[in-house]
Design a protein around this motif. Structure first.
Motif, PDB file in Angstrom:
ATOM      1  N   PRO A 173       0.837  -1.208   0.000  1.00 57.77           N
ATOM      2  CA  PRO A 173       0.000   0.000   0.000  1.00 57.77           C
ATOM      3  C   PRO A 173       0.866   1.249   0.000  1.00 57.77           C
ATOM      4  CG  PRO A 173      -0.801  -1.575   1.620  1.00 57.77           C
ATOM      5  CD  PRO A 173       0.531  -2.088   1.146  1.00 57.77           C
ATOM      6  N   ASN A 174       0.632   2.139  -0.944  1.00 47.77           N
ATOM      7  CA  ASN A 174       1.451   3.341  -1.054  1.00 47.77           C
ATOM      8  C   ASN A 174       0.620   4.466  -1.662  1.00 47.77           C
ATOM      9  OD1 ASN A 174       3.405   5.346  -1.877  1.00 47.77           O
ATOM     10  ND2 ASN A 174       4.981   3.788  -1.631  1.00 47.77           N
ATOM     11  N   THR A 175       0.202   5.393  -0.818  1.00 53.42           N
ATOM     12  CA  THR A 175      -0.651   6.483  -1.280  1.00 53.42           C
ATOM     13  C   THR A 175       0.063   7.360  -2.299  1.00 53.42           C
ATOM     14  OG1 THR A 175      -1.798   6.523   0.851  1.00 53.42           O
ATOM     15  CG2 THR A 175      -2.041   8.450  -0.537  1.00 53.42           C
ATOM     16  N   LYS A 176       1.365   7.539  -2.124  1.00 58.31           N
ATOM     17  CA  LYS A 176       2.123   8.380  -3.042  1.00 58.31           C
ATOM     18  C   LYS A 176       2.095   7.804  -4.458  1.00 58.31           C
ATOM     19  CE  LYS A 176       5.789  10.297  -1.450  1.00 58.31           C
ATOM     20  NZ  LYS A 176       7.171  10.552  -0.941  1.00 58.31           N
ATOM     21  N   ASN A 193       0.542   9.567  -7.833  1.00 59.47           N
ATOM     22  CA  ASN A 193       1.291   9.704  -9.089  1.00 59.47           C
ATOM     23  C   ASN A 193       0.460   9.246 -10.280  1.00 59.47           C
ATOM     24  OD1 ASN A 193       3.555  10.734  -7.803  1.00 59.47           O
ATOM     25  ND2 ASN A 193       4.513   8.728  -7.538  1.00 59.47           N
ATOM     26  N   VAL A 194      -0.328   8.191 -10.081  1.00 59.53           N
ATOM     27  CA  VAL A 194      -1.222   7.715 -11.152  1.00 59.53           C
ATOM     28  C   VAL A 194      -2.264   8.786 -11.471  1.00 59.53           C
ATOM     29  CG1 VAL A 194      -2.953   5.992 -11.791  1.00 59.53           C
ATOM     30  CG2 VAL A 194      -0.889   5.285 -10.570  1.00 59.53           C
ATOM     31  N   LYS A 226      -2.013  12.017 -11.004  1.00 62.37           N
ATOM     32  CA  LYS A 226      -1.355  13.139 -11.672  1.00 62.37           C
ATOM     33  C   LYS A 226      -1.078  12.817 -13.137  1.00 62.37           C
ATOM     34  CE  LYS A 226       0.880  15.217  -7.624  1.00 62.37           C
ATOM     35  NZ  LYS A 226       2.169  15.527  -6.958  1.00 62.37           N
ATOM     36  N   ALA A 227      -0.654  11.589 -13.410  1.00 56.33           N
ATOM     37  CA  ALA A 227      -0.348  11.191 -14.785  1.00 56.33           C
ATOM     38  C   ALA A 227      -1.589  11.231 -15.672  1.00 56.33           C
ATOM     39  CB  ALA A 227       0.256   9.786 -14.791  1.00 56.33           C
ATOM     40  N   LEU A 228      -2.730  10.957 -15.062  1.00 56.99           N
ATOM     41  CA  LEU A 228      -3.991  10.963 -15.820  1.00 56.99           C
ATOM     42  C   LEU A 228      -4.681  12.322 -15.777  1.00 56.99           C
ATOM     43  CD1 LEU A 228      -5.419   7.510 -14.622  1.00 56.99           C
ATOM     44  CD2 LEU A 228      -4.351   8.019 -16.830  1.00 56.99           C
ATOM     45  N   GLY A 229      -4.087  13.274 -15.037  1.00 55.80           N
ATOM     46  CA  GLY A 229      -4.672  14.608 -14.923  1.00 55.80           C
ATOM     47  C   GLY A 229      -5.916  14.648 -14.060  1.00 55.80           C
ATOM     48  N   LEU A 230      -5.973  13.769 -13.058  1.00 55.67           N
ATOM     49  CA  LEU A 230      -7.174  13.656 -12.230  1.00 55.67           C
ATOM     50  C   LEU A 230      -6.932  14.040 -10.775  1.00 55.67           C
ATOM     51  CD1 LEU A 230      -8.460  10.184 -13.525  1.00 55.67           C
ATOM     52  CD2 LEU A 230      -9.108  12.458 -14.342  1.00 55.67           C
ATOM     53  N   GLU A 231      -5.784  14.637 -10.468  1.00 53.40           N
ATOM     54  CA  GLU A 231      -5.466  14.906  -9.073  1.00 53.40           C
ATOM     55  C   GLU A 231      -6.432  15.906  -8.423  1.00 53.40           C
ATOM     56  OE1 GLU A 231      -2.788  17.706 -11.484  1.00 53.40           O
ATOM     57  OE2 GLU A 231      -3.621  15.688 -11.631  1.00 53.40           O
ATOM     58  N   SER A 232      -7.060  16.755  -9.223  1.00 53.85           N
ATOM     59  CA  SER A 232      -7.976  17.753  -8.662  1.00 53.85           C
ATOM     60  C   SER A 232      -9.437  17.424  -8.969  1.00 53.85           C
ATOM     61  CB  SER A 232      -7.644  19.148  -9.207  1.00 53.85           C
ATOM     62  OG  SER A 232      -7.780  19.181 -10.616  1.00 53.85           O
ATOM     63  N   LYS A 233      -9.698  16.223  -9.482  1.00 58.03           N
ATOM     64  CA  LYS A 233     -11.054  15.830  -9.844  1.00 58.03           C
ATOM     65  C   LYS A 233     -11.503  14.634  -9.015  1.00 58.03           C
ATOM     66  CE  LYS A 233     -10.618  17.339 -14.666  1.00 58.03           C
ATOM     67  NZ  LYS A 233     -10.709  16.911 -16.085  1.00 58.03           N
ATOM     68  N   LYS A 234     -12.802  14.508  -8.875  1.00 61.14           N
ATOM     69  CA  LYS A 234     -13.354  13.339  -8.193  1.00 61.14           C
ATOM     70  C   LYS A 234     -13.361  12.181  -9.183  1.00 61.14           C
ATOM     71  CE  LYS A 234     -16.818  14.119  -5.508  1.00 61.14           C
ATOM     72  NZ  LYS A 234     -18.195  14.391  -5.009  1.00 61.14           N
ATOM     73  N   SER A 235     -12.690  11.094  -8.829  1.00 64.45           N
ATOM     74  CA  SER A 235     -12.538   9.988  -9.773  1.00 64.45           C
ATOM     75  C   SER A 235     -12.920   8.659  -9.134  1.00 64.45           C
ATOM     76  CB  SER A 235     -11.095   9.917 -10.294  1.00 64.45           C
ATOM     77  OG  SER A 235     -10.184   9.806  -9.214  1.00 64.45           O
ATOM     78  N   ASN A 259      -7.107   7.076   1.795  1.00 61.99           N
ATOM     79  CA  ASN A 259      -6.963   8.371   2.463  1.00 61.99           C
ATOM     80  C   ASN A 259      -7.230   9.562   1.542  1.00 61.99           C
ATOM     81  OD1 ASN A 259      -6.306   7.237   4.918  1.00 61.99           O
ATOM     82  ND2 ASN A 259      -4.104   7.278   4.542  1.00 61.99           N
ATOM     83  N   LEU A 260      -7.544   9.302   0.285  1.00 58.54           N
ATOM     84  CA  LEU A 260      -7.763  10.375  -0.680  1.00 58.54           C
ATOM     85  C   LEU A 260      -9.254  10.677  -0.784  1.00 58.54           C
ATOM     86  CD1 LEU A 260      -5.300   9.147  -3.454  1.00 58.54           C
ATOM     87  CD2 LEU A 260      -4.866  10.802  -1.640  1.00 58.54           C
ATOM     88  N   LYS A 261      -9.615  11.934  -0.562  1.00 56.27           N
ATOM     89  CA  LYS A 261     -11.028  12.315  -0.549  1.00 56.27           C
ATOM     90  C   LYS A 261     -11.665  12.247  -1.928  1.00 56.27           C
ATOM     91  CE  LYS A 261     -10.815  15.421   3.457  1.00 56.27           C
ATOM     92  NZ  LYS A 261     -11.058  16.808   3.937  1.00 56.27           N
ATOM     93  N   ARG A 262     -10.886  12.526  -2.960  1.00 52.66           N
ATOM     94  CA  ARG A 262     -11.470  12.647  -4.295  1.00 52.66           C
ATOM     95  C   ARG A 262     -11.305  11.392  -5.147  1.00 52.66           C
ATOM     96  NH1 ARG A 262      -9.208  18.744  -5.515  1.00 52.66           N
ATOM     97  NH2 ARG A 262     -10.717  19.855  -4.220  1.00 52.66           N
TER      98      ARG A 262
END
Length: 209
Positions: free
Chosen positions: A134-137, A141-142, A144-153, A170-173
């Motif tokens: 398990p690795n949140t980082k 990175n996945v 960010k690569a898909l351009g979804l870091e600021s979107k609900k996915s 631990n990721l809200k989105r």
């Protein structure tokens, strides 16, 4: 409907998958979507609300004043709903808000939700994700690569993967589910729907029964 497969770095792999038109390219039925989402939200309600009625309020049942001659309305028990501290008239009682929907309608709703995501170009297909631990980082990175870091996915896996699930917890989105756990509300609530290669076959199989 043909969609290109991306790797976890957001690059094209040179492969593509054929998404069944019977699932991802139908005429969306908005009423079916409404009913399925309504049922999902209703099932989230605990229904444990309760207000005390006059028979349940603690207090004396003695008549508080004489029947006539006071110049005001007649009154009996102090537990009457018209007095402060009295019972509640037609108050809420514990109940279940769930209701039944036919399986065919629920399948139609999910197909409609998939179609809407595809029409909006908010549906992606990526190669299967596997993490050794398990690795949140790594999961960030996945995103960010898909351009979804600021979107609900919503990520859909072919089968349960504990490491991937824990990496996203631990990721809200971001949310991770398997193809068998999908529901109409989850699909539409996400800005972007990300399917792994291994999940496509399971989705079509589940919605073709």
């Amino acid at each position: 409907m043909e969609v290109k497969v991306l790797d976890i770095n957001g690059k094209e792999t040179g492969r593509s998958v054929q998404l069944a038109d019977s699932v991802f390219a139908i005429e969306p039925n908005k009423h079916a979507i409404y009913l399925d989402v309504k049922q999902y939200l209703a099932n989230q309600r605990q229904g444990t609300h309760k207000a005390k009625e006059r028979a349940e309020v603690a207090g004396s049942t003695r008549k508080i004043k004489k029947q006539k001659g006071t110049g005001t309305a007649r009154a009996g028990s102090a537990k009457s709903p018209v007095f402060k501290g009295g019972g509640t008239i037609f108050g809420p009682r514990p109940r279940s808000y769930s209701f039944k929907l036919n399986k065919a309608l629920k399948r139609l709703a999910r197909k409609s939700a998939f179609t809407i995501k595809a029409q909006e170009s908010n549906l992606f297909v990526i190669e299967d994700i596997t993490f050794d631990t398990p690795n949140t980082k790594n999961f960030i990175n996945v995103l960010k690569a898909l351009g979804l870091e600021s979107k609900k996915s919503l990520f859909v896996l072919g089968e349960s993967n504990k490491n991937v699930y824990l990496s996203s917890r631990n990721l809200k989105r971001a949310s991770v589910v398997t193809s068998s756990e999908l529901n109409t509300y989850g699909i539409l609530n996400a800005n972007s729907l990300v399917l792994t290669e291994g999940s496509v076959e399971g989705i079509v199989e589940n919605l073709s029964k």
